[in-house]
Design a protein around this motif. Sequence first.
Motif, PDB file in Angstrom:
ATOM      1  N   ASP A 170       0.814  -1.212   0.000  1.00  0.00           N
ATOM      2  CA  ASP A 170       0.000   0.000   0.000  1.00  0.00           C
ATOM      3  C   ASP A 170       0.851   1.267   0.000  1.00  0.00           C
ATOM      4  O   ASP A 170       0.405   2.319  -0.457  1.00  0.00           O
ATOM      5  N   ALA A 171       2.092   1.157   0.506  1.00  0.00           N
ATOM      6  CA  ALA A 171       2.961   2.337   0.556  1.00  0.00           C
ATOM      7  C   ALA A 171       3.298   2.851  -0.836  1.00  0.00           C
ATOM      8  O   ALA A 171       3.561   4.042  -1.018  1.00  0.00           O
ATOM      9  N   GLY A 172       3.315   1.943  -1.817  1.00  0.00           N
ATOM     10  CA  GLY A 172       3.600   2.365  -3.192  1.00  0.00           C
ATOM     11  C   GLY A 172       2.489   1.982  -4.144  1.00  0.00           C
ATOM     12  O   GLY A 172       2.741   1.771  -5.333  1.00  0.00           O
ATOM     13  N   ARG A 173       1.286   1.894  -3.628  1.00  0.00           N
ATOM     14  CA  ARG A 173       0.174   1.340  -4.399  1.00  0.00           C
ATOM     15  C   ARG A 173      -0.079   2.056  -5.720  1.00  0.00           C
ATOM     16  O   ARG A 173      -0.434   1.416  -6.710  1.00  0.00           O
ATOM     17  N   SER A 174       0.139   3.364  -5.762  1.00  0.00           N
ATOM     18  CA  SER A 174      -0.193   4.115  -6.980  1.00  0.00           C
ATOM     19  C   SER A 174       1.038   4.545  -7.768  1.00  0.00           C
ATOM     20  O   SER A 174       0.934   5.366  -8.683  1.00  0.00           O
ATOM     21  N   GLN A 175       2.218   3.978  -7.443  1.00  0.00           N
ATOM     22  CA  GLN A 175       3.462   4.386  -8.106  1.00  0.00           C
ATOM     23  C   GLN A 175       3.852   3.404  -9.213  1.00  0.00           C
ATOM     24  O   GLN A 175       3.771   2.191  -9.032  1.00  0.00           O
ATOM     25  N   VAL A 176       4.295   3.950 -10.344  1.00  0.00           N
ATOM     26  CA  VAL A 176       4.729   3.151 -11.490  1.00  0.00           C
ATOM     27  C   VAL A 176       6.088   3.667 -11.950  1.00  0.00           C
ATOM     28  O   VAL A 176       6.304   4.878 -12.053  1.00  0.00           O
ATOM     29  N   ARG A 177       7.003   2.728 -12.238  1.00  0.00           N
ATOM     30  CA  ARG A 177       8.362   3.075 -12.662  1.00  0.00           C
ATOM     31  C   ARG A 177       8.546   2.826 -14.156  1.00  0.00           C
ATOM     32  O   ARG A 177       8.186   1.773 -14.674  1.00  0.00           O
ATOM     33  N   PHE A 178       9.152   3.803 -14.823  1.00  0.00           N
ATOM     34  CA  PHE A 178       9.534   3.690 -16.230  1.00  0.00           C
ATOM     35  C   PHE A 178      11.042   3.872 -16.350  1.00  0.00           C
ATOM     36  O   PHE A 178      11.645   4.631 -15.580  1.00  0.00           O
ATOM     37  N   THR A 179      11.651   3.207 -17.326  1.00  0.00           N
ATOM     38  CA  THR A 179      13.073   3.411 -17.585  1.00  0.00           C
ATOM     39  C   THR A 179      13.276   4.265 -18.825  1.00  0.00           C
ATOM     40  O   THR A 179      12.494   4.191 -19.778  1.00  0.00           O
ATOM     41  N   PHE A 180      14.334   5.079 -18.819  1.00  0.00           N
ATOM     42  CA  PHE A 180      14.604   5.953 -19.964  1.00  0.00           C
ATOM     43  C   PHE A 180      15.920   5.609 -20.662  1.00  0.00           C
ATOM     44  O   PHE A 180      16.408   6.398 -21.494  1.00  0.00           O
ATOM     45  N   CYS A 181      16.482   4.407 -20.405  1.00  0.00           N
ATOM     46  CA  CYS A 181      17.746   4.027 -21.061  1.00  0.00           C
ATOM     47  C   CYS A 181      17.462   3.376 -22.415  1.00  0.00           C
ATOM     48  O   CYS A 181      17.974   2.299 -22.723  1.00  0.00           O
ATOM     49  N   LYS A 182      16.650   4.045 -23.218  1.00  0.00           N
ATOM     50  CA  LYS A 182      16.248   3.540 -24.529  1.00  0.00           C
ATOM     51  C   LYS A 182      16.534   4.603 -25.591  1.00  0.00           C
ATOM     52  O   LYS A 182      16.781   5.769 -25.281  1.00  0.00           O
ATOM     53  N   ARG A 183      16.464   4.186 -26.855  1.00  0.00           N
ATOM     54  CA  ARG A 183      16.682   5.126 -27.952  1.00  0.00           C
ATOM     55  C   ARG A 183      15.617   6.237 -27.927  1.00  0.00           C
ATOM     56  O   ARG A 183      14.480   6.032 -27.484  1.00  0.00           O
TER      57      ARG A 183
END
Length: 399
Positions: free
Chosen positions: A370-383
């Motif tokens: 629940d502490a991170g219930r609404s958090q989403v991670r994206f990575t930017f090490c792409k072209r």
Amino acid sequence: MTGMTSTTRPHLNRRLAEFGTTIFAEMSALATATGSINLGQGFPDTDGPEEVREAAVRALREGRGNQYPPGPGIPELRTAIAAHQLRRYGLSYDPDTEVLVTAGATEAIAASLLALLEPGDEVVALEPYYDSYAASIAMAGGRRVPVTLRPDGDEGASFRLDLDELRAAVTDATRLLLINTPHNPTGTVLTRAELAAIAELAVERDLLVVTDEVYEHLVFDEAEHVPLATFPGMRERTVTIGSAGKTFSFTGWKVGWVTAAPELVGAVRSVKQFLTYVSSGPFQYAIAEALRLPDSYFDGFRADLRRKRDLLGDGLRAAGFEVYQPQGTYFITTDITPFGEKDAYAFCRALPERCGVVAIPNSVFYDDPDAGRSQVRFTFCKRDDVLAEATGRLRRLGS
């Protein structure tokens, strides 16, 4: 003694019962199955420097590393690691007794915790944490005690450490602090003041520290990476973990390392030899050359990743996400509540079908989801074109 019948199910070690397939494997498989853009797992979609790749090819052709390399790592790489620590941070390590090459940082983390913990020892770790931390602590029979990083209050601001909460988490049962800076997944880079306070606490309570610094060269804006081992009283009690994968964009080579005082390296080496024994033979020669690249490489690499961070961050904001600005790493943490969504895991499972993009739910990095219930991670090490296409697809979420 009877054998297992067809209906007998083996029992997983109870220490690992809470751990199944990693979220990275699950989401990467989902990306492949749906043909989606994978902004979940943190690996680049281009190779690192050509001269480093050619150094690996040359080592293969010359027969260097095609058989078992030395257990601690080849002398050339251990010497290069020691020289890197001295040149960058003023830390002097003996390559023969204070440097150990590992099969990536993941093995270094596991071997360090298995070597340094007794069953029942408490480990204070910064949450949300990379999933191997929890598994490695469990395998060692330790008990993890999270100290949660939280947004500092301003919209879009970074996550910060509450030092009072950290001090309160340390008890007489605490054996070790597990510190990660630059921090995955939040992108937080601990400040000199925060690190000084951690060092004072470790010395005062006579704690060991394992510090994961694999993103040491990926810091942006005014942030500065300062190794914890540079602070008074810390060199003799700190195991510092580094990695070539994130710095040189060869994550598949799995070349990591540990630097620490001889007795700590010796303990970690005693465990490491029964995990992989050795690994990455020819690649060790290539990374030895990579660590000697001029400052212009590291500066250019950091500038390129900062530009990609801004490209993805701007696109995510335009798509409707709340974006927490990272000071380092490959990753941007976002919040999905502007879409009327609350469950990051369900959101990420549905995202490939909705718009052809894969991301990682941060809830899996917390003891209490629940502490991170609404958090989403994206990575930017792409072209750049991949990031532009992905953010274009994500704009469908608001339509």
